[in-house]
Design a protein around this motif. Structure first.
Motif, PDB file in Angstrom:
ATOM      1  N   LEU A   1       0.851  -1.189   0.000  1.00  0.00           N
ATOM      2  CA  LEU A   1       0.000   0.000   0.000  1.00  0.00           C
ATOM      3  C   LEU A   1       0.888   1.240   0.000  1.00  0.00           C
ATOM      4  O   LEU A   1       1.759   1.388   0.858  1.00  0.00           O
ATOM      5  CB  LEU A   1      -0.878   0.005   1.251  1.00  0.00           C
ATOM      6  CG  LEU A   1      -2.026  -1.005   1.256  1.00  0.00           C
ATOM      7  CD1 LEU A   1      -2.431  -1.354   2.677  1.00  0.00           C
ATOM      8  CD2 LEU A   1      -3.217  -0.454   0.489  1.00  0.00           C
ATOM      9  N   SER A   2       0.664   2.130  -0.970  1.00  0.00           N
ATOM     10  CA  SER A   2       1.555   3.288  -1.082  1.00  0.00           C
ATOM     11  C   SER A   2       1.162   4.400  -0.109  1.00  0.00           C
ATOM     12  O   SER A   2       1.970   5.264   0.212  1.00  0.00           O
ATOM     13  CB  SER A   2       1.535   3.806  -2.515  1.00  0.00           C
ATOM     14  OG  SER A   2       0.204   4.110  -2.856  1.00  0.00           O
ATOM     15  N   ASN A   3      -0.076   4.364   0.371  1.00  0.00           N
ATOM     16  CA  ASN A   3      -0.524   5.441   1.260  1.00  0.00           C
ATOM     17  C   ASN A   3      -0.508   5.013   2.726  1.00  0.00           C
ATOM     18  O   ASN A   3      -1.293   5.482   3.533  1.00  0.00           O
ATOM     19  CB  ASN A   3      -1.934   5.902   0.866  1.00  0.00           C
ATOM     20  CG  ASN A   3      -2.918   4.747   0.803  1.00  0.00           C
ATOM     21  OD1 ASN A   3      -2.526   3.592   0.645  1.00  0.00           O
ATOM     22  ND2 ASN A   3      -4.186   5.036   0.943  1.00  0.00           N
ATOM     23  N   LEU A   4       0.363   4.030   3.019  1.00  0.00           N
ATOM     24  CA  LEU A   4       0.476   3.586   4.418  1.00  0.00           C
ATOM     25  C   LEU A   4       1.948   3.458   4.783  1.00  0.00           C
ATOM     26  O   LEU A   4       2.684   2.697   4.155  1.00  0.00           O
ATOM     27  CB  LEU A   4      -0.240   2.240   4.575  1.00  0.00           C
ATOM     28  CG  LEU A   4      -0.648   1.844   5.992  1.00  0.00           C
ATOM     29  CD1 LEU A   4      -1.632   0.696   5.966  1.00  0.00           C
ATOM     30  CD2 LEU A   4       0.494   1.530   6.907  1.00  0.00           C
ATOM     31  N   GLU A   5       2.358   4.197   5.799  1.00  0.00           N
ATOM     32  CA  GLU A   5       3.758   4.141   6.229  1.00  0.00           C
ATOM     33  C   GLU A   5       3.820   3.480   7.605  1.00  0.00           C
ATOM     34  O   GLU A   5       2.948   3.714   8.451  1.00  0.00           O
ATOM     35  CB  GLU A   5       4.306   5.580   6.320  1.00  0.00           C
ATOM     36  CG  GLU A   5       5.782   5.626   6.609  1.00  0.00           C
ATOM     37  CD  GLU A   5       6.283   7.047   6.877  1.00  0.00           C
ATOM     38  OE1 GLU A   5       7.494   7.203   7.063  1.00  0.00           O
ATOM     39  OE2 GLU A   5       5.451   7.981   6.910  1.00  0.00           O
ATOM     40  N   VAL A   6       4.841   2.644   7.800  1.00  0.00           N
ATOM     41  CA  VAL A   6       4.994   2.017   9.114  1.00  0.00           C
ATOM     42  C   VAL A   6       6.266   2.554   9.772  1.00  0.00           C
ATOM     43  O   VAL A   6       7.334   2.552   9.159  1.00  0.00           O
ATOM     44  CB  VAL A   6       5.120   0.474   9.004  1.00  0.00           C
ATOM     45  CG1 VAL A   6       5.052  -0.169  10.392  1.00  0.00           C
ATOM     46  CG2 VAL A   6       4.043  -0.111   8.107  1.00  0.00           C
ATOM     47  N   LEU A   7       6.151   3.012  11.005  1.00  0.00           N
ATOM     48  CA  LEU A   7       7.324   3.428  11.785  1.00  0.00           C
ATOM     49  C   LEU A   7       7.424   2.511  13.002  1.00  0.00           C
ATOM     50  O   LEU A   7       6.423   2.272  13.682  1.00  0.00           O
ATOM     51  CB  LEU A   7       7.173   4.873  12.270  1.00  0.00           C
ATOM     52  CG  LEU A   7       7.085   5.976  11.221  1.00  0.00           C
ATOM     53  CD1 LEU A   7       6.910   7.333  11.911  1.00  0.00           C
ATOM     54  CD2 LEU A   7       8.355   5.998  10.377  1.00  0.00           C
ATOM     55  N   TYR A   8       8.620   1.997  13.233  1.00  0.00           N
ATOM     56  CA  TYR A   8       8.793   1.083  14.365  1.00  0.00           C
ATOM     57  C   TYR A   8       9.425   1.811  15.546  1.00  0.00           C
ATOM     58  O   TYR A   8      10.046   2.859  15.380  1.00  0.00           O
ATOM     59  CB  TYR A   8       9.694  -0.088  13.958  1.00  0.00           C
ATOM     60  CG  TYR A   8       9.109  -0.927  12.853  1.00  0.00           C
ATOM     61  CD1 TYR A   8       8.203  -1.950  13.138  1.00  0.00           C
ATOM     62  CD2 TYR A   8       9.443  -0.695  11.530  1.00  0.00           C
ATOM     63  CE1 TYR A   8       7.658  -2.718  12.124  1.00  0.00           C
ATOM     64  CE2 TYR A   8       8.904  -1.447  10.509  1.00  0.00           C
ATOM     65  CZ  TYR A   8       8.013  -2.459  10.810  1.00  0.00           C
ATOM     66  OH  TYR A   8       7.469  -3.209   9.806  1.00  0.00           O
ATOM     67  N   ASN A   9       9.316   1.189  16.724  1.00  0.00           N
ATOM     68  CA  ASN A   9       9.978   1.702  17.938  1.00  0.00           C
ATOM     69  C   ASN A   9       9.745   3.194  18.138  1.00  0.00           C
ATOM     70  O   ASN A   9      10.678   3.976  18.255  1.00  0.00           O
ATOM     71  CB  ASN A   9      11.490   1.463  17.846  1.00  0.00           C
ATOM     72  CG  ASN A   9      11.800   0.036  18.210  1.00  0.00           C
ATOM     73  OD1 ASN A   9      11.147  -0.527  19.083  1.00  0.00           O
ATOM     74  ND2 ASN A   9      12.762  -0.544  17.531  1.00  0.00           N
ATOM     75  N   VAL A  10       8.492   3.561  18.168  1.00  0.00           N
ATOM     76  CA  VAL A  10       8.151   4.981  18.242  1.00  0.00           C
ATOM     77  C   VAL A  10       7.801   5.369  19.675  1.00  0.00           C
ATOM     78  O   VAL A  10       7.073   4.649  20.358  1.00  0.00           O
ATOM     79  CB  VAL A  10       6.949   5.264  17.312  1.00  0.00           C
ATOM     80  CG1 VAL A  10       6.379   6.652  17.582  1.00  0.00           C
ATOM     81  CG2 VAL A  10       7.355   5.122  15.860  1.00  0.00           C
TER      82      VAL A  10
END
Ligand code: FMN
Length: 664
Positions: free
Chosen positions: A573-582
């Motif tokens: 999905l191009s409109n979904l970003e995942v950020l880890y360890n936030v």
């Protein structure tokens, strides 16, 4: 109805068109012997009305069994005559209900267990780690090439196992030629794994030599009149590099038919690289692969079996009427409810407990079918009918009410909301996991049929309980999401449940805080919203608590993991970003101020948002159990079940309900 019409496969008469496909995880005693639990496992499915029951894949060689044991798989085995008496018990039990038994046979592992037609990497070094094993366990299997001597030995072993199956009273055998890297035969057929230049490789004739020879050897071992099925991949789902539908129709089907196969059991996928064809998660539509089976059916006059997320007999009937298959296999559905054919034929489809597609256990155990385990507490009539009050109408409360009512207790259920279903019903508002609704619908129907006294919009107080004077109170009051201090009172903040119940209020720019929300994040991105999924410190990687089949799908939607296939870009999905360890430091008018730490490097970001959804893991929800202490000494028996006992999964809800309600 066509689904209840008999059909013959090489003289084997099936009473209807429903069967149970091969499942590896049937119970076994030590060293692979058949136990009483194994027999019961098979008998339950036969008793439920299916006409043909397959065993999970067995092999003909003790060497293969050592491989299986190294994976901690203790399945029933057939590499020696000493196993025949056990299989005979299974066959007798299955026959006693008018059903037939089929034994699926495979050999020498396949790339999944470190043996392959050619040495790794597959398909090349660049994509070698794009496997389920690597993604879920970080493990790259060392793979050695199978020699011609080993091939010839395996063919003999498999034929001997087929003869043993026949001697034990099984009605047919099936050669497992499907599922890509999972099996010896499929990996030989597949250009993805087979780069040999000897007579077992090269062109289609070479790559098909192993299954063709094996079938001919099985035929010699079992005789002319005995049915041999072949489980084939209609499509390996790996694009041009794997077995395509066109290849199957043009090469695989004619070659195996000529070799002596009597029926095609059609499946798809590769256990390592396109798991979605085998362990099909709830995200895929029901019956989603039947168009592939339909093409195989056009290519042969032999009976064809179709399979894949088929849960109801209306759908099975439609596929049969449309000529897409002659027989329908239902795997997980006959696990969540082995009596599916029987209940349908008795005109009570509403009593069928439909599979939710969660891929947990799938038979050992099944989260929504408490009886589908090795040692369930028996369901017996109550010694003395009691007045039972269940507080809370979620999955746990309704399951407890169902069991108590079935046992003859007089049950009242109070629910504070206007509808039954609790948290499971709320989660099912996410279209991606709408199948969760199956368990709510089933239980709600059972409440009515069992005449449970349901009182909605009723949040029970101590006074209510005292007035009713129950003998037993079962507290199933669920749990409540906690709100972290930094988010308290901030605009646009919603809990996961609120976001599902009040979808219209969710804005265009969404932050989902907590990896538990990954399925919700996908659903919102699919609606066209711009989504950032914030994994929290210590939360680790994506969907680690979900089954491998679900995780495989989620990783491909959410990350750059791509498998060489026809259209890899279609998954991400191009409109979904995942950020880890936030770590969320502050929430202001500007946005969510976060610090994301990757490989010890901290990056500060301000994420503008309209809606911030709090997707807290189970452990961060608070049990609603305050009545428990208040009721002590006032009611003879008080129990807690479900989230109210400990906030966990659907399985815990259903199982804790049974553990209490089967004993009161
Ligand atoms: C736990 C589990 C074990 C399985 N084991 C086998 C197996 O041994 N051989 C095989 O051909 N397929 C195996 N499969 C695939 C099933 O036979 C079937 O094709 C798949 O579950 C899709 O059908 P369903 O949606 O009706 O469950 C297995 C599936 C599951 C979930």
């Amino acid at each position: 109805m066509k689904v209840f019409e008999p059909i013959e496969i090489k003289g084997m008469k099936l009473k209807n068109r429903i069967g149970f496909p091969s499942f590896l995880n049937q119970p076994a005693a030590d060293e692979g012997y058949v136990s009483d639990v194994t027999v019961r496992w098979f008998e339950e499915r036969a008793k439920g009305g299916a006409a043909l029951i397959m065993t999970g894949a067995v092999t003909g060689s003790p060497v293969d069994e050592q491989l299986a044991a190294s994976f901690n798989m203790n399945n029933i085995r057939l590499y020696d005559d000493k196993f025949i008496p056990g299989f005979k018990k299974i066959a007798d039990a299955v026959h006693s209900h008018g059903a037939k038994l089929g034994v699926q046979i495979t050999g020498l592992g396949g790339p999944l267990s470190g043996r392959a037609p050619s040495p790794e990497p597959f398909p090349d070094e660049e994509h070698a780690t794009e496997t389920l094993l690597y993604l879920t366990a970080g493990f790259r299997m060392p793979i050695t090439e199978i020699s011609v001597e080993e091939i010839e030995q395996a063919e003999r072993d498999i034929a001997a196992a087929a003869a043993r199956a026949k001697a034990a009273g099984a009605d047919c055998v099936e050669l497992h030629c499907a599922h890509g890297g999972a099996t010896f035969h499929c990996s030989f057929i597949s250009p993805y794994y087979n780069r040999r230049t000897d007579k077992y490789g090269g062109d289609w004739e070479g790559r098909l030599r192993l299954p063709v020879e094996t079938i001919m050897k099985i035929r010699e071992a079992v005789g002319e009149d005995y049915p041999i099925l072949a489980r084939i991949d209609s499509d390996q789902l790996l694009g041009e590099r794997g077995i395509t539908l066109e290849d199957t129709v043009k090469f695989v089907v004619p070659a195996l038919e000529k070799a002596g196969v009597d029926c095609f059991d059609v499946t798809q996928g590769d256990v390592l690289r396109s798991t979605e064809g085998i362990l099909i998660p709830l995200y895929y539509p029901r019956g989603c692969f039947m168009h592939l089976t339909a093409e195989v059916k056009k290519a042969t006059k032999l009976p064809v079996i179709g399979v894949g997320r088929i849960l109801d007999l209306d759908m099975a009937e439609r596929f049969l009427q449309e000529g897409k298959a002659d027989i329908i296999f239902m795997g997980r559905q006959l696990t969540s409810d082995p009596e599916t054919p029987k209940k349908y034929s008795e005109g009570r489809p509403e009593d069928i407990r439909k599979c939710i597609g969660c891929l947990v256990g799938c038979g050992r155990p099944c989260p929504i079918n408490y009886d589908m385990q090795d040692a369930p507490i028996a369901l017996t009539p109550a010694e003395k009918p009691k007045k039972v009050l269940v507080l809370g109408g979620g999955a746990a409360g309704m399951e407890a009410a169902r069991i108590a009512a079935l046992r003859g207790h007089k049950v009242t259920l109070m629910e504070k909301e206007a509808e039954l279903g609790g948290l499971v019903a709320t989660l099912a508002l996410n279209p991606l996991v709408a199948e969760f609704r199956n368990v709510v619908d089933y239980l709600t129907t059972q409440m009515k049929k069992l005449k449970v006294d349901i009182r909605l919009r009723k949040e029970a107080t101590l006074a209510d309980v005292e007035e009713l004077k129950p003998d037993v109170v079962i507290l199933a009051t669920g749990s409540t999401a906690t709100i972290p201090e930094v988010a308290e009172g901030k605009p646009g903040v919603m809990t996961h449940s609120e976001a599902l119940k009040r979808k219209k209020e969710v804005g265009k720019k969404v932050a989902v805080w907590g990896l538990f929300g990954c399925e919700l994040a996908i659903a919102l991105a699919e609606e066209g919203k711009d989504v950032v999924l914030l994994g929290r410190s210590g939360e680790g990687s994506l969907a680690t608590d979900l089954s491998a089949g679900r995780r495989w799908y989620l990783l491909r939607r959410l990350t750059d993991v791509n498998v060489p296939r026809v259209a890899p870009e279609a998954m991400r999905l191009s409109n979904l970003e995942v950020l880890y360890n936030v770590k969320v430091e502050d929430i202001t008018a500007e946005g969510i101020k976060v610090v994301a730490t990757v490989d010890n490097v901290e990056t500060k970001r301000v994420i503008p948002y309209d809606t911030l959804i709090l997707s807290r893991r189970f452990g961060e929800r608070q049990a609603n159990d305050s009545l428990f202490d208040e009721l002590q000494g006032k009611v003879a028996e008080v129990h807690k079940i479900g989230d109210c006992l400990q906030v966990r999964s659907i399985q815990d809800a259903v199982w804790t309900a049974n553990e209490v309600a089967r004993k009161i």
